[in-house]
Design a protein around this motif. Structure first.
Motif, PDB file in Angstrom:
ATOM      1  N   TYR A 105       0.917  -1.361   0.008  1.00  0.00           N
ATOM      2  CA  TYR A 105       0.039   0.015   0.080  1.00  0.00           C
ATOM      3  C   TYR A 105       0.960   1.326  -0.037  1.00  0.00           C
ATOM      4  N   GLY A 106       0.608   2.427  -0.951  1.00  0.00           N
ATOM      5  CA  GLY A 106       1.483   3.515  -0.960  1.00  0.00           C
ATOM      6  C   GLY A 106       0.414   4.714  -0.700  1.00  0.00           C
TER       7      GLY A 106
ATOM      8  N   ASP B 251       0.194   6.611  -3.259  1.00  0.00           N
ATOM      9  CA  ASP B 251      -0.510   6.654  -4.461  1.00  0.00           C
ATOM     10  C   ASP B 251      -1.753   5.863  -4.523  1.00  0.00           C
TER      11      ASP B 251
ATOM     12  N   PHE C 294      -3.320   7.710   3.292  1.00  0.00           N
ATOM     13  CA  PHE C 294      -2.324   7.056   4.171  1.00  0.00           C
ATOM     14  C   PHE C 294      -2.022   7.864   5.564  1.00  0.00           C
TER      15      PHE C 294
ATOM     16  N   ASN D  21       3.891  12.493  -3.518  1.00  0.00           N
ATOM     17  CA  ASN D  21       5.361  12.704  -3.980  1.00  0.00           C
ATOM     18  C   ASN D  21       5.568  13.003  -5.378  1.00  0.00           C
TER      19      ASN D  21
ATOM     20  N   ARG E 141       6.287  13.629  -8.996  1.00  0.00           N
ATOM     21  CA  ARG E 141       7.235  12.907  -9.835  1.00  0.00           C
ATOM     22  C   ARG E 141       8.111  13.964 -10.609  1.00  0.00           C
TER      23      ARG E 141
ATOM     24  N   GLY F 277       9.773   5.559   0.343  1.00  0.00           N
ATOM     25  CA  GLY F 277      10.486   4.565  -0.405  1.00  0.00           C
ATOM     26  C   GLY F 277      10.173   3.162   0.567  1.00  0.00           C
TER      27      GLY F 277
ATOM     28  N   ILE G 231      12.022   0.536  -9.098  1.00  0.00           N
ATOM     29  CA  ILE G 231      11.818   1.214  -7.556  1.00  0.00           C
ATOM     30  C   ILE G 231      10.984   2.391  -7.747  1.00  0.00           C
TER      31      ILE G 231
ATOM     32  N   ARG H  13       7.797   2.518  -9.107  1.00  0.00           N
ATOM     33  CA  ARG H  13       6.427   1.753  -8.967  1.00  0.00           C
ATOM     34  C   ARG H  13       5.965   2.452  -7.698  1.00  0.00           C
ATOM     35  N   SER H  14       4.726   3.136  -7.811  1.00  0.00           N
ATOM     36  CA  SER H  14       4.052   3.588  -6.674  1.00  0.00           C
ATOM     37  C   SER H  14       4.175   2.887  -5.377  1.00  0.00           C
ATOM     38  N   GLU H  15       3.866   1.524  -5.478  1.00  0.00           N
ATOM     39  CA  GLU H  15       3.775   0.826  -4.437  1.00  0.00           C
ATOM     40  C   GLU H  15       4.841   0.685  -3.543  1.00  0.00           C
ATOM     41  N   PHE H  16       6.224   0.775  -4.245  1.00  0.00           N
ATOM     42  CA  PHE H  16       7.254   0.849  -3.398  1.00  0.00           C
ATOM     43  C   PHE H  16       7.765   2.048  -3.102  1.00  0.00           C
ATOM     44  N   LEU H  17       7.611   3.195  -4.117  1.00  0.00           N
ATOM     45  CA  LEU H  17       8.118   4.581  -3.952  1.00  0.00           C
ATOM     46  C   LEU H  17       7.380   5.001  -2.703  1.00  0.00           C
ATOM     47  N   THR H  18       6.209   4.971  -2.657  1.00  0.00           N
ATOM     48  CA  THR H  18       5.375   5.871  -1.865  1.00  0.00           C
ATOM     49  C   THR H  18       4.737   5.217  -0.755  1.00  0.00           C
ATOM     50  N   SER H  19       5.530   4.014  -0.197  1.00  0.00           N
ATOM     51  CA  SER H  19       5.053   3.444   0.895  1.00  0.00           C
ATOM     52  C   SER H  19       5.892   3.678   2.110  1.00  0.00           C
TER      53      SER H  19
END
Ligand SMILES: Cc1ncc(COP(=O)(O)O)c(C=O)c1O
Lengths: 548, 446
Positions: A114-115, A117, A121, A131, A133, A327, B89, B91-97
């Motif tokens: 889960y991020g 995006d 959160f 964040n 881009r 990250g 790296i 990808r949203s799910e990695f970058l923004t977690s």
């Protein structure tokens, strides 16, 4: 009232199948045992165990091979090695994947995450804001990303310019004298600030006597850990029923043995310390220093300057306030702004600007005009984060940064006001800063804990708020929406939390104690992980042995 | 403002729900005289185009490594990173977690951390590895503190081959913590007598291999002597690729292995962010700093991963924690593990051989230049040369000729009397043309 357990480590036992019951369903699925597959959804088992987009992904060690590689390189011509006979003789045991396999492996893993995006959160204290881009693109300009820290300085003028511009922004926003850019994250910034304080105290000849650091009970764990790391004794400032640190409590603890206070402002209860000016004065009168944990600076950028409040040192988490991506746990960046009293002790390296000239890089203590206390890290710190943070600041400008702080505070108060009738506020019904803190009094007699409530939020498509922190309230729920959420998004979030709250109060325990039901994993057994640590993959025993 | 979704109408409705007149009512706890009336004296907001213009102009004032023959190392190395790594790296799910505090919706992060820990343990030859430190230098500082906790002694011995920045980081931390540090003199030829320093008062010996001058060191005699005296051997590396070709520190008897992982998956970034690798014998696990990811099962019995053994950490133990670290190097860890998975053992060992072969070729060519002496008997992909002139001047002149020719030792150790020494690194990115350009430029400059 204190919850000293920190984050809970055991899942609730309710509705949980026996975790020790041998082979898990997933293992069965991986072996093609369709009869066992199904899991929580149950009714329509699949042959693979996958559920459409929800794919089961084995470890690289289970799918890769040591002879496989996804990088084409030509073997060098024969040559005589110069390793002095220290060549590796044993195999390493590192599996490789071809490029398509690797792509799929990591994309599938990402889909279990889960991020920001993905959705709201609201992780309090962590500031999960958007964040941009653009910032990623800027950090990847070859002139920033493909530059070595020890190239001749004549070939990195733009890098030094960027650092000095970032420094100017940070110093201006905080009204402090200088900034040490190099710390690698918030906790490292704390260490830098406390080292500067220690150096200043030693320069006054009081190194042996001023050994105590005051830390409120509500402080983040990194504060006491940092102070202790360099030999200070931590004395707690007790929590008060109104959530603020009181100047008279601080005064009672002050004496010739006190080196500093580490005060978070806005604090971890989501409140601005309303006696901060008096506390700063009392600290200074007693000959001590004011370290401010600036993790929550995002609430007041453009609204107040820490330098005006008597702060001597404060770290700024660029990965919170200035939106460099978290990250999945870093990298961060924790520049420390310093007052005139501490500026002379700033560590190397740093960038200075002499009237209108090019910024110059000072890398060694002996080249510094002042008295640097030493070095925090190799090279110059988190350049990649500096670029992103400056890109954020340029984009927002002074007007956008102020607006961001105001919207963050507005959003948090909107949630507070919309939940106040159902949830309990530990310090009474009063405005908060960028995050709102609830405790678990309102869950009394429901059989639902803060942890259960958080897990039920996951099923509703939300990342949970920060739980069980700060420690000064029972079952803490710290909600930080940030300025990045629209009103529509907040309204749905509020409606969801209200629905969950009413379900909990009505006794719909199942929705909580077994949650999450819809996540890629059900609740995980943290006790088992800690009791018998398995910290790396090991090859399964050969079949012959296993059969014994 | 493109990043802020609220409209003025929204704001008005929300203030009404809260029951205040203006947003400043929410800032009422800030002392009246401290609440800013005016905007801070910085430029107003800018669109993407303008920000790009400003930052691109700054970036264009730097010489990027790929644009020239490039031989700079000394703790950070120019390697080729596959395109796949940077795509993944981002990808949203990695970058923004965030740090995976809610494991049920962070299995992606947790699984790659588990894979990363396994890779690092294998690479270093150790039993356990953590989920990363900030970088190699801060990791080395933490390793020394850990050794002090394990041995209950407070004296570290630092080899003269340890990167001078790492020495400074350890010294700064140790001075502040009132611990003892013995620093051996810069040891260009790897001939220092470390063994003589080891006695029952020593907590740990810190040795880098390949060392900052490029020498490959034999750790075995040091491991034996530290063991005899109840001290720990901390092995440090700054070039992770070397582990593909050189005997692992673990197999040579190291107790803690710490190093810089930038070389695999991560760009130079002018010094950061990087990723610290940290591994140890499993009996010391409860004294380790940093996050650890462990395997467990979920309520359905399915395999899953969580952060574990957190009773070592600051959020539980506060002033009794093993370290104050919280945020670490998550995304750099991901870049490392993806690149390592793409390489695999076959790719990593070949990459290491190419690095070594290129360095050997370069050393042989430089040795043929008048007034250049290659000092190393052993090296991996970096070595030290002695010039007839101060290396700092030579490097500047080479840069004018479009060659980034290495790191003058005086940049790291000013005043050490080593002004004519130059550290030269060569990786897989260097071609025959690069080497020819370097040799030609050097001949002109010397
Ligand atoms: C209040 C507070 N202080 C300090 C920190 C530590 O910052 P970092 O994780 O960047 O080291 C955090 C972050 O989690 C925090 O919330």
């Amino acid at each position: 009232m204190l919850n000293r357990q920190g984050r809970p480590s055991a899942p609730q036992a309710h509705g949980v199948s026996d975790p020790a019951a041998g082979m898990g369903d997933e293992a069965a699925r991986l072996q093609g045992d369709a009869s066992k597959a199904g899991g929580a959804a149950g009714s329509h088992p699949t042959f693979t165990g996958n559920k459409a987009l929800a794919q089961i992904e084995p470890l690289i060690f289970e799918i890769g091979h040591t002879e496989t590689t996804g990088v084409d390189l030509d073997e060098p011509d024969a040559f005589k090695p110069r390793l002095g006979g220290l060549e590796r003789k044993d195999a390493i045991g590192l599996p490789g994947l071809s490029e398509p396999e690797a792509m799929r492996h990591y994309v599938r893993l990402s889909q279990m995450n889960y991020g920001i995006d993905t959705g709201l959160f609201p992780l309090g204290s962590c500031t999960m804001k958007h964040n941009a881009r653009l910032n990623e693109r800027m950090a990847r300009l070859p002139g920033f990303s493909d530059v070595h820290p020890l190239q001749p300085v004549s070939t990195v003028k733009g890098a030094l310019e960027l650092m000095s511009e970032l420094a100017r922004y940070l110093v201006t926003l905080t009204n402090m004298t200088t900034v040490a850019l190099s710390p690698k994250a918030g906790a490292h910034g704390e260490l830098c600030g406390m080292m500067a304080i220690k150096a200043a105290i030693e320069a006054r000849g009081e190194g042996k006597t001023r050994t105590v650091v005051l830390v409120p009970d509500s402080a983040h764990g990194t504060n006491p850990a940092t102070a202790a790391l360099i030999g200070f004794t931590v004395k707690p400032v007790p929590a008060r029923e109104d959530g603020w640190v009181h100047v008279e409590d601080v005064k009672k603890l002050l004496g010739p043995d006190v080196a500093a206070i580490m005060l978070t402002n806005p604090n971890t209860c989501g409140l601005f310390e309303n006696q901060v000016a008096e506390i700063a004065k009392a600290i200074h009168d007693a000959g001590a220093y004011f370290y401010c944990d600036g993790a929550n600076f995002n609430a007041i950028v453009g609204k107040a300057k820490p330098g005006d409040l008597g702060v001597d040192a404060m770290h700024i988490n660029l990965h919170k306030t200035f939106s460099t991506p978290h990250g999945g746990g870093g990298p961060g960046s924790g520049p420390v702004v310093l007052s005139a009293r501490l500026a002379p002790y700033a560590p190397v390296p740093f960038v200075t600007v002499t009237d209108g000239g090019e910024p110059t890089l000072v890398e060694h203590e002996e080249d510094a005009a002042e008295k640097p206390f030493g070095r925090m890290t190799a090279f110059h710190g988190q350049m990649g984060m500096y670029v992103r943070a400056l890109s954020y600041m340029l984009s927002h400008g002074s007007d956008g940064m102020k607006q961001a702080s105001e919207d963050a505070v507005l959003n948090a108060n909107y949630i507070r006001a919309s939940l106040a009738d159902l949830f309990s506020q530990p310090f009474g019904d009063k405005p908060c800063m960028h995050e709102v803190l609830f405790d678990d009094t309102w869950l009394k007699d429901t059989g639902v804990t803060t942890l259960d409530f958080a897990k039920a939020m996951i099923d509703e498509g939300y990342h949970p708020m920060t739980m069980y922190f700060p420690l000064v309230v029972h079952g803490a729920m710290l909600i930080e929406p940030t300025e990045s959420e629209s009103k529509a998004s907040l309204d749905l979030f509020i409606a969801t939390l209200r629905d969950l709250a009413m379900a909990a109060k009505k006794g719909d325990k199942d929705r909580f104690v077994g949650a999450p039901y819809h996540a890629p994993r059900r609740r995980l057994d943290e006790t088992r992980a800690a009791r018998t640590p398995v910290l790396k993959w090991t090859p399964p025993a050969p079949v012959a042995e296993a059969a014994e | 403002m493109r990043y802020l979704p609220l409209s003025d109408t929204d704001r008005g409705e929300m203030l009404a729900r809260i029951g205040v007149k203006s947003v400043d009512d929410l800032f009422a706890d800030i002392p009246k005289d401290k609440l800013l009336k005016n905007l801070i004296d910085l430029p107003r907001r800018k669109g993407e185009m303008e920000v790009e213009r400003i930052l691109s102009r700054m970036a264009s004032r730097n010489v990027s490594a790929s644009s020239v023959p490039f031989f700079v190392g000394a703790g950070a190395y120019k390697h080729h990173v596959p395109a796949t790594v940077d795509h993944l790296i981002q990808r949203s799910e990695f970058l923004t977690s965030y740090t995976p505090y809610q494991p049920e919706i962070a299995q992606g992060t947790l699984q790659y951390l588990f894979e990363f820990q396994t890779q690092v343990a294998a690479l270093t030859g150790m039993e356990v590895a953590n989920a990363s430190m900030y970088d190699g230098s801060t990791g080395t500082g933490e390793a020394v503190l850990m050794a002090h906790r394990v041995t209950k002694r407070r004296k570290a011995v630092l080899s003269g081959g340890l990167h001078p920045h790492y020495v400074d980081v350890v010294k700064t931390l140790s001075d502040m913590a009132s611990d003892d540090v013995v620093t051996l003199a810069p040891d260009v030829s790897a001939t220092e007598d470390l063994l003589a320093q080891i006695d029952d008062s020593v907590s740990c010996v810190v040795v880098q291999t390949p060392d900052v001058f490029g020498n490959v060191r034999d750790l075995k005699p040091i491991a034996e002597k530290t063991r005899q005296h109840g001290a720990l051997l901390i092995a440090v590396f700054t070039e992770a690729v070397s582990l593909g070709l050189v005997q692992s520190p673990g197999s040579q008897g190291a107790d803690i292995v710490v190093g810089e992982g930038q070389s695999i998956g991560n760009a130079l970034n002018f010094g950061g962010p990087y990723v610290g690798l940290f591994a140890a014998k499993s009996k010391y696990i409860r004294q380790m700093p940093g996050r650890l990811c462990g395997e467990t099962v979920d309520a359905d019995g399915n395999r899953g991963f969580v952060l574990t053994l957190s009773t070592r950490e600051q959020h539980i133990r506060r002033d009794k924690a093993t370290s104050n670290i919280c945020t670490n190097s998550g995304l750099c860890t991901l870049a490392f593990t993806i690149h390592m998975t793409l390489l695999g053992e076959a790719g990593l060992t070949r990459l290491a051989r190419i690095n070594h072969a290129n360095a050997v070729k370069l050393a042989d060519r430089l040795a043929g230049v008048k007034d250049v002496e290659v000092l190393n008997k052993t090296f991996f992909n970096e070595f030290t040369v002695k010039l007839a002139k101060p290396a700092a001047d030579v490097v500047e002149q080479l840069a004018e000729k479009g060659v980034l020719g290495g790191v003058p030792v005086s940049r790291l150790l000013p005043g050490a009397g080593l002004d004519n020494l130059l550290l030269v690194a060569s990786t897989e990115v260097n071609t025959d043309d690069d080497r020819a350009a370097f040799v030609a430029a050097l001949k002109e400059v010397l």
